[in-house]
Design an enzyme around this catalytic site. Sequence first.
Site, PDB file in Angstrom:
ATOM      1  CG  ASP A 161     -81.865 -43.686 -55.362  1.00 22.23           C
ATOM      2  OD1 ASP A 161     -81.175 -42.684 -55.111  1.00 22.23           O
ATOM      3  OD2 ASP A 161     -83.061 -43.795 -55.001  1.00 22.23           O
ATOM      4  CG  ASP A 177     -80.729 -40.778 -51.032  1.00 27.65           C
ATOM      5  OD1 ASP A 177     -81.244 -39.665 -51.250  1.00 27.65           O
ATOM      6  OD2 ASP A 177     -80.994 -41.788 -51.718  1.00 27.65           O
TER       7      ASP A 177
END
Length: 197
Positions: free
Chosen positions: A137, A152
């Site tokens: 991330d 995501d």
Amino acid sequence: MSETEPGRDGVRTTGRSTSRTVALLALVAVVAYLLDLITKTLAVARLDPWNPTHVIGDVVTFKLIRNSGAAFSMATGYTWVLTFVALAVVIGIIRYSNRLVSTGWVIGLGLVLGGAIGNLTDRMFRSPGPLRGHVVDFIQVGDWWPTFNVADSAVVCGAVLLVVLTLLGYDYDGSRSGWAARKDRAVAAEGQEDDDA
């Protein structure tokens, strides 16, 4: 061009071939997957986990983290469970893709599929090991939103699109109900009036 026939409460679209539907689904999924893969590769190669890169002041920051949880860092510590959930989602979408008729549903499920495969790839191939890999991330919006990645975003955008389509009455099989069916009837009535004029 798609043909139409009466549906359960309105109109059902029937003209798209299964191969074209699956090809569009695959195209959307592959684009989402490649964008996720490329951005994660660049993030790992160029971002320093201890020195975030400010893109738009403190509002948007690139900050490299390894996430053992689900999207937006939820369910941390359940990596192997999330791996099997993502695998089930991927298999389910692929298995039922030949039933899709609605272009909106194809795009939405393609985004979900591409995002799910993107994060599943991390879980399968990144450290600490297969089925336990941590997801990369790197996008942070303010201090109030969890760090996320392109996968995501694809999953969330695809899911939101599917919810909106469902609420408006556009079903996966091309049938329409509720607002969408009423809209189609209104358009058909206007067309009939123009023909009669």
